[in-house]
Design a protein around this motif. Structure first.
Motif, PDB file in Angstrom:
ATOM      1  N   SER A 184       0.837  -1.196   0.000  1.00  0.00           N
ATOM      2  CA  SER A 184       0.000   0.000   0.000  1.00  0.00           C
ATOM      3  C   SER A 184       0.871   1.245   0.000  1.00  0.00           C
ATOM      4  N   TRP A 185       0.279   2.329  -0.518  1.00  0.00           N
ATOM      5  CA  TRP A 185       0.972   3.608  -0.608  1.00  0.00           C
ATOM      6  C   TRP A 185       0.051   4.704  -0.082  1.00  0.00           C
ATOM      7  N   VAL A 206      -0.909   8.489  -0.534  1.00  0.00           N
ATOM      8  CA  VAL A 206      -0.687   9.408  -1.658  1.00  0.00           C
ATOM      9  C   VAL A 206      -1.706  10.550  -1.638  1.00  0.00           C
ATOM     10  N   ARG A 226      -5.119   5.949   0.892  1.00  0.00           N
ATOM     11  CA  ARG A 226      -4.334   4.724   0.736  1.00  0.00           C
ATOM     12  C   ARG A 226      -4.708   4.041  -0.576  1.00  0.00           C
ATOM     13  N   ASP A 239       5.626  -2.549  -6.759  1.00  0.00           N
ATOM     14  CA  ASP A 239       6.943  -2.673  -6.122  1.00  0.00           C
ATOM     15  C   ASP A 239       7.622  -4.006  -6.429  1.00  0.00           C
ATOM     16  N   SER A 257      11.051   1.886  -3.208  1.00  0.00           N
ATOM     17  CA  SER A 257      10.461   2.657  -4.297  1.00  0.00           C
ATOM     18  C   SER A 257      11.067   2.269  -5.644  1.00  0.00           C
ATOM     19  N   ARG A 280       5.885  -3.848   3.324  1.00  0.00           N
ATOM     20  CA  ARG A 280       5.387  -3.234   2.076  1.00  0.00           C
ATOM     21  C   ARG A 280       4.287  -2.218   2.367  1.00  0.00           C
ATOM     22  N   TYR A 337       4.078   1.395   2.331  1.00  0.00           N
ATOM     23  CA  TYR A 337       4.794   2.606   1.912  1.00  0.00           C
ATOM     24  C   TYR A 337       3.958   3.833   2.283  1.00  0.00           C
ATOM     25  N   GLU A 338       3.626   3.899   3.559  1.00  0.00           N
ATOM     26  CA  GLU A 338       2.772   4.960   4.091  1.00  0.00           C
ATOM     27  C   GLU A 338       3.595   5.809   5.048  1.00  0.00           C
ATOM     28  N   GLY A 391       7.593   8.294  -2.088  1.00  0.00           N
ATOM     29  CA  GLY A 391       6.473   7.371  -2.249  1.00  0.00           C
ATOM     30  C   GLY A 391       5.382   7.927  -3.140  1.00  0.00           C
ATOM     31  N   ASN A 392       5.104   9.223  -3.002  1.00  0.00           N
ATOM     32  CA  ASN A 392       4.067   9.840  -3.828  1.00  0.00           C
ATOM     33  C   ASN A 392       4.481   9.881  -5.295  1.00  0.00           C
ATOM     34  N   ALA A 398       4.320   6.413  -6.890  1.00  0.00           N
ATOM     35  CA  ALA A 398       2.951   5.980  -7.190  1.00  0.00           C
ATOM     36  C   ALA A 398       2.396   6.716  -8.406  1.00  0.00           C
TER      37      ALA A 398
END
Length: 976
Positions: free
Chosen positions: A279-280, A282, A300, A323, A335, A361, A363-364, A394-395, A398
Motif C-alpha cells: 500500500s501507498w 498518496v 491509501r 513494487d 520505491s 510493504r 509505503y505509508e 512514495g508519492n 505511485a
C-alpha cells in the motif's frame, strides 16, 4: 530570455533523457526560471535545451549541420501534387507528408498492413526513390492495429547500416488502402563509404561537442549507423549518447559523428526532474492548498482491494504490484518496480537514495508538510523528518506508476517503446523504467522547476521534481514540494510518452512547433488523466496545470487555462519575450481543447463509472465518452508521425488520419472545424517545424465558411489597416489588410463561429471588435477607426524620461518605452498634433514586453515584473497655460492600483497587453502618462518577505534589479 513566468515547462520534447536523457533523450520542464548550465560547444547551438523550469526562454541545443536540401525533380513534384496538392517536402528530397485527403493515396493493395505499405513504396519508386530491393531491405519498426486499419513504420537501410537519424516512413493503412504517409526517407539510398574513425574517436568528438569530459559522464553508448545528408548522400556515422553525471545541472545528448571526418552531423539535446498487498499513502491530485499543521489527508492505494484502501492498482503489463521486480518476481520493499525507480536527489554531493525499506510493504511514510509549514526554512533538511523525503518519494513513485498504467491502455505499450525495466512481450528493449528524482537539487538551491529527460528505447528516462520557493524579481510560488502536484508529474511523464511514440524508438520531437506541441500535450494529458479518474487539482476549472505549485488558481503556470484560451495559430510568437515553446504550446493546447469540447458535445461525458472503465481500458474507445475518444486520437496521432521535425499542421493531419483509422472518419467535419477556428484551416501554411511565423487560415475545407471583405470608413478610409484574429497584435500574423503594397489581401474567410478581432493602423492605434461568422455569409466588415491623437504617425511628438520615447506612440505593442533608473514618477509627455486643443475621452495603454533588440537603448532581457502596473494621466492646454512647466499639468485620471493586474506567481502576458481606459472629457494640447508603480514595486504578490529562509530576500521592490525598471508599450488617445 529568462522569464519569470517559469517558462512553463521547459520540458521539451524528445525521447531523450533526463532533463532529457539519452540515446535520444529529451528533457522537459516546467517553470519560468530554471536551472542553467553551460551550453555545449560546437555548431551555432543555442545555450542549452532542456525541459525545465517549466522555463520560458529555454533554448534547446539541437544542431543539424547537414547543409542544403535535396530538391525533388519536376516529375516527382507532379506525382506528389497528384497525390496531395498540399504536399510538404523534407530536406532529403521525399515527401514529408502526404494526405489524408478526400480519397486514399492508393487502393487495391494487400490486406496485410506491412505488405500493403511495402507494396505502396515499391510501386512509387519515382516518388520516394526506393527500388523494390531497397523497400524489401527496410527494417520493420512498428505495425500497430488502430481501429479498422494499422500504423506501419519502416526504417531505411544504407548498405549494411540502419538509418540512425531520419530514414523513417510511417503509413496509415486500412483494408488495402494507404490513407497518409509521413516520411523522413532519403532518395539517395547508396551504400556509404565505411567509417575510418574508431568508436573511441567518435566518443571523444561527442564529448568535445557537448563541452563535457569523460569524468562528467555517468554513462554512454556508441553504435554504428548511417545518416543521410541532402547533398553528400548517406554517411557512415556513430550514434553517441552521453548522459551527464551532474544531477544538479542535467545534461544529455545524442550526437551523430561522421565516421570519416569526425564532424558533428546532428546533435539532439535530450534534456524537454509482511503483506502480499502493498500500500501507498498518496495525494491522488495534490494536497489541499491550505493544509494546517499536523493534517495528513492522504489516501491509501493498494495492489488489491481491501478495507481502508481507496483504490487498487496493478501494473497492466505484468499483473504485478508496483513494487515487484519483474525480473525476479519478488518485491523490492522500496520505491523500485518495473515501471518506476524513485529516489531523493538533494544534490550538493549527497547520494541519491530510495525510500526507507518497508519489509511489510507499507509505503505509508509520515507526512508533516514540512517544507510548507516551515516556510522554506532550510533547517528542515537537518531535521529528523528530513523534509518528508520518504513521503515525497512514495508519492512520486505511485504517480509515475499511475501514468504508466493509464497510458498503457491508450497505446503506450512495449511495442510503442514505453518505460519498463522488463518487457514481458518480444516488443521493445526494456531496461528503461522511469527514474524519478524527488526534491532534486534541494541542497544546491535549485527551485521552481520540473523536467524530463527521455533517451531512446532501452535507456532509462528521468524526471526531476523540485521544491518551490519565492524568488525576488522571479517567480513567487508558495513553499511547496512539486512531488505532490500530479499536474506537474503528469506533464513531465507525458514528455516521455510523446518523445518515445513520435518518430520511432530512437528520435524525438524537433523544431519550435514540435517543442511547443510537446509542452502542450504534457499539459493536456496531465489534466485529462485526472479528469478521467474523477480527480481535481486546484484551479477555477479542471484544466489548469501547476495551480498547487504556483498558487495561481486562474491559469496555473500558463498564460491561460486550457479551457479559456483565445489563442490561435496566428499568435505564434505572441509572448512577451517572443517565440517560446511553453507560450506557443498554449496555442496547440487551446486548439486541442476545442476539439475535445466538440467531441464531448457530440458523444457526451457519460457517467463517472463509464469514465473510469474507459480510463482502465475496460471499454473500447468507440463506446466511450467524447473526451476519451479525443485522448485516444492524440495517442494514435503520435504513432503516425515518422519525422522528428514536426509542425502543428503535420499533427493536425495525423489527428484526421487517426480518426479515419480509429473511428472510420466519423469526426472529420468536427476536427476540421475546430482546427479552422484555431487558424489551422484549409489554407494554413508553415515553412516547417521551425517556423515561428506561419500563415493562418480560418476556413474549413468542409464548407460552412463566411467571407468578409474589409471596408475602411470615415477618417480611416485610406489607412493601411491590418486585421488580427484573437487578443494579440505584437508578433501575431494579420489575416487581412487594406494596404495594396502588401501581398496580403483585404478578404478573410472564417468558419462559422464568433471571433474577437483587432484592427490596427498607423495613426489609428488599436480597435478591438467582435464578429459572428455565419455559414455562407458574404459581405463587408466595416472598419471605422478613430484617430489616435497620441501617435507619431498623426503628428504627435514625444518627450520625457527614459529611452525609446517614440516607441510608446508608434501604434504597435511590438516595441516599448523604458525607464531604467527609477519607476514612480517617471513620465512620457505627448504633444498632440496641431496648434489647437483636442477633446480626449479615452486612452489605450499597453504594458507588453518584447524580445531583446540589438542596438536598442534597452537591448537586454526584459523582466515581466518591470512592466507597468498603475499610472496617471495628466493634461495641459497650451492655449491657457505654459505646457513646458510641469506645474501646469492637471491630473485627469488615476488608474486602479491593479490596472495591469499581474497575478499570483508572476505577471502573465494576458495581464499586460493593451487595455482601454475611459477618462473625463478633457481639452488638451499635451498629455502626460505618469508611472505610479510597476509590477515589481506595486504588486502585493511580490512584496515583502515571503519565506523563512535566512539566505534569501524576496521583496521585489528592494531586492530585485526590476525595482528600478518600468516599461510601457503603447499610449494612445482618442476623442471618441
Amino acid at each position: 530570455m529568462p522569464h519569470p513566468e517559469w517558462s512553463p515547462w521547459m520540458s521539451r520534447r524528445r525521447r531523450r533523457l533526463i532533463p532529457v536523457l539519452a540515446a535520444t533523450a529529451v528533457v522537459a520542464a516546467l517553470l519560468p526560471t530554471g536551472i542553467s548550465s553551460a551550453a555545449p560547444a560546437g555548431g551555432a547551438a543555442p545555450a542549452e535545451r532542456r525541459s525545465g523550469p517549466f522555463a520560458e526562454g529555454y533554448q534547446h541545443a539541437d544542431v543539424d549541420n547537414r547543409a542544403g536540401s535535396a530538391a525533388p525533380d519536376a516529375r516527382q513534384r507532379g506525382l506528389a501534387r497528384k497525390a496531395d496538392p498540399d504536399v510538404r517536402w523534407n530536406k532529403l528530397g521525399t515527401p514529408h507528408a502526404l494526405g489524408p485527403g478526400a480519397a486514399p493515396l492508393a487502393t487495391g493493395l494487400p490486406a496485410e498492413p506491412e505488405a500493403a505499405a511495402r507494396a505502396y513504396l515499391a510501386a512509387n519508386r519515382d516518388l520516394f526513390g526506393l527500388d523494390a530491393d531497397a523497400v524489401a531491405d527496410m527494417e520493420r519498426v512498428l505495425v500497430r492495429p488502430v481501429g479498422s486499419g494499422a500504423v506501419v513504420t519502416l526504417r531505411q537501410r544504407f548498405g549494411d547500416l540502419p538509418a540512425g537519424y531520419d530514414g523513417l516512413v510511417t503509413l496509415a493503412v486500412s483494408k488495402g488502402k494507404v490513407l497518409s504517409v509521413s516520411s523522413s526517407l532519403s532518395r539517395d539510398a547508396a551504400t556509404p563509404t565505411p567509417a575510418t574513425l574508431s568508436e573511441e574517436q567518435a566518443y571523444e568528438a561527442a564529448l568535445t561537442d557537448a563541452g563535457l569530459d569523460a569524468a562528467a559522464v555517468a554513462s554512454h553508448s556508441v553504435r554504428t549507423v548511417a545518416v543521410p545528408t541532402p547533398l553528400e548522400g548517406p554517411r557512415s556515422a556513430y550514434e553517441v549518447t552521453l548522459i551527464g553525471s551532474d544531477s544538479d545541472h542535467p545534461a544529455a545528448f545524442t550526437t551523430y559523428i561522421d565516421g570519416i571526418t569526425g564532424k558533428v552531423l546532428v546533435r539532439e539535446d535530450l534534456v524537454d526532474f509482511d503483506s502480499e498487498n502493498p500500500s501507498w499513502a498518496v495525494f491522488p491530485a495534490t494536497p489541499p492548498r491550505n493544509l494546517g499543521p499536523g493534517q495528513d489527508p492522504r489516501v491509501r492505494w493498494c495492489a488489491d482491494p481491501a478495507p481502508g484502501c481507496r483504490d487498487a492498482y496493478r501494473d497492466p503489463a505484468t499483473g504485478n504490484a508496483w513494487d515487484v521486480d519483474a525480473a525476479t518476481g519478488t518485491p523490492t520493499f522500496t520505491s523500485r518496480g518495473n515501471s518506476a525507480n524513485t529516489v531523493v536527489s538533494w544534490g550538493a554531493g549527497n547520494p541519491m537514495v530510495p525510500a526507507t525499506t518497508s519489509p511489510e510493504r507499507r509505503y505509508e511514510y509520515p507526512f508533516t508538510d514540512q517544507w510548507h509549514q516551515a516556510k522554506c526554512n532550510p533547517e528542515v533538511f537537518t531535521s529528523a523528518q528530513r523534509n518528508d523525503t520518504d513521503a515525497a518519494i512514495g508519492n512520486l513513485f505511485a504517480m509515475h506508476n499511475r501514468m504508466h498504467d493509464w497510458a498503457y491502455q491508450l497505446g503506450f505499450t512495449e511495442s510503442a517503446w514505453n518505460l519498463q525495466a522488463v518487457n514481458l512481450t518480444p516488443d521493445g528493449l526494456g531496461g528503461d523504467a522511469e527514474q524519478g528524482r524527488a526534491q532534486q537539487g534541494a541542497l544546491s538551491g535549485n527551485r521552481n522547476n520540473a523536467n524530463q529527460g527521455t533517451p531512446r528505447d532501452g535507456l532509462p528516462p528521468t524526471t526531476n521534481m523540485y521544491l518551490w520557493q519565492p524568488q525576488a524579481g522571479g517567480p513567487y510560488p508558495p513553499c511547496v514540494d512539486g512531488d505532490y502536484d500530479m499536474t506537474v508529474i503528469g506533464h513531465e511523464y507525458t514528455h516521455a510518452i510523446s518523445n518515445r511514440m513520435i518518430a520511432g524508438p530512437d528520435s524525438g520531437i524537433g523544431g519550435h512547433q514540435g517543442g511547443s506541441m510537446g509542452e502542450s500535450w504534457s499539459d493536456l494529458l496531465a489534466t485529462e488523466f485526472l479528469f478521467q479518474h474523477g480527480l481535481r487539482a486546484p484551479g477555477e476549472t479542471p484544466f489548469i496545470v501547476g495551480g498547487y505549485v504556483t498558487g495561481n488558481l486562474v491559469s496555473g503556470i500558463r498564460n491561460y487555462d486550457l479551457s479559456r484560451s483565445p489563442l490561435n495559430y496566428s499568435d505564434v510568437g505572441y509572448n512577451t519575450g517572443g517565440p517560446a515553446v511553453h507560450a506557443d504550446g498554449e496555442i496547440w493546447g487551446a486548439t486541442n481543447h476545442r476539439v475535445r469540447s466538440a467531441m464531448v458535445k457530440r458523444y457526451g461525458l457519460g457517467t463517472p463509472k463509464l469514465q473510469l472503465e474507459c480510463a482502465q481500458g475496460k471499454v473500447p474507445a468507440d463506446r466511450c465518452p467524447g473526451n476519451r475518444r479525443w485522448s485516444q486520437l492524440v495517442f494514435d496521432s503520435f504513432l503516425l508521425q515518422a519525422a522528428s521535425q514536426v509542425s502543428m499542421l503535420d499533427m493536425r493531419d495525423n489527428m484526421l488520419t487517426a480518426d479515419l483509422l480509429r473511428f472510420d472518419g466519423k469526426n472529420q467535419d468536427l476536427i476540421w472545424a475546430e482546427f479552422a477556428r484555431s487558424g489551422m484551416g484549409r489554407d494554413a501554411v508553415t515553412n516547417g517545424a521551425g517556423d515561428t511565423d506561419p500563415t493562418p487560415s480560418f476556413a474549413s475545407p468542409s464548407g460552412g465558411n463566411a467571407t468578409f471583405t474589409l471596408r475602411p470608413r470615415g477618417e480611416s478610409a485610406d489607412a493601411p489597416i491590418r486585421l488580427y484574429v484573437g487578443a494579440y497584435e505584437a508578433r501575431a500574423t494579420p489575416v487581412a489588410d487594406t494596404d495594396p503594397a502588401t501581398a496580403l489581401g483585404d478578404t478573410v474567410e472564417l468558419v462559422a463561429g464568433t471571433y474577437d478581432l483587432i484592427a490596427v493602423a498607423p495613426g489609428f492605434g488599436h480597435q478591438r471588435m467582435r464578429v459572428t461568422a455565419k455559414a455562407g455569409h458574404n459581405g463587408h466588415l466595416d472598419l471605422k477607426l478613430d484617430r489616435n491623437l497620441a501617435s507619431t504617425a498623426s503628428g504627435a511628438t514625444v518627450s520625457g524620461d527614459g529611452v525609446n520615447l517614440d516607441r510608446v506612440a508608434d501604434d504597435t505593442e511590438a516595441t516599448n518605452w523604458a525607464s531604467l533608473d527609477g519607476v514612480a514618477g517617471k513620465q512620457v509627455t505627448v504633444a498632440l498634433p496641431g496648434d489647437k486643443p483636442h477633446v480626449v475621452k479615452r486612452v489605450n495603454v499597453s504594458a507588453m514586453l518584447r524580445p531583446a533588440i540589438s542596438g536598442d537603448a534597452d537591448a537586454g532581457s526584459q523582466n515581466a515584473l518591470s512592466s507597468l502596473r498603475s499610472f496617471a494621466v495628466l493634461a495641459c492646454n497650451a492655449k491657457k497655460a505654459d505646457c513646458t512647466d510641469p506645474a501646469n499639468f492637471t491630473r485627469i485620471y488615476t488608474s486602479k492600483s491593479d490596472a495591469f493586474p499581474g497575478g499570483a506567481y508572476r505577471a502573465y502576458t494576458r495581464d499586460i497587453n493593451l487595455r482601454e481606459f475611459r477618462v473625463p472629457t478633457t481639452q488638451a494640447t499635451h498629455l502626460r502618462l505618469e508611472v505610479l508603480a510597476s509590477q515589481c514595486t506595486g504588486g502585493p504578490a511580490y512584496a515583502g518577505e515571503q519565506d523563512a529562509d535566512p539566505a534569501t530576500t524576496t521583496d521585489c521592490a528592494t531586492a530585485s534589479p526590476a525595482r528600478d525598471q518600468v516599461r510601457i508599450a503603447e499610449f494612445q488617445a482618442f476623442s471618441k
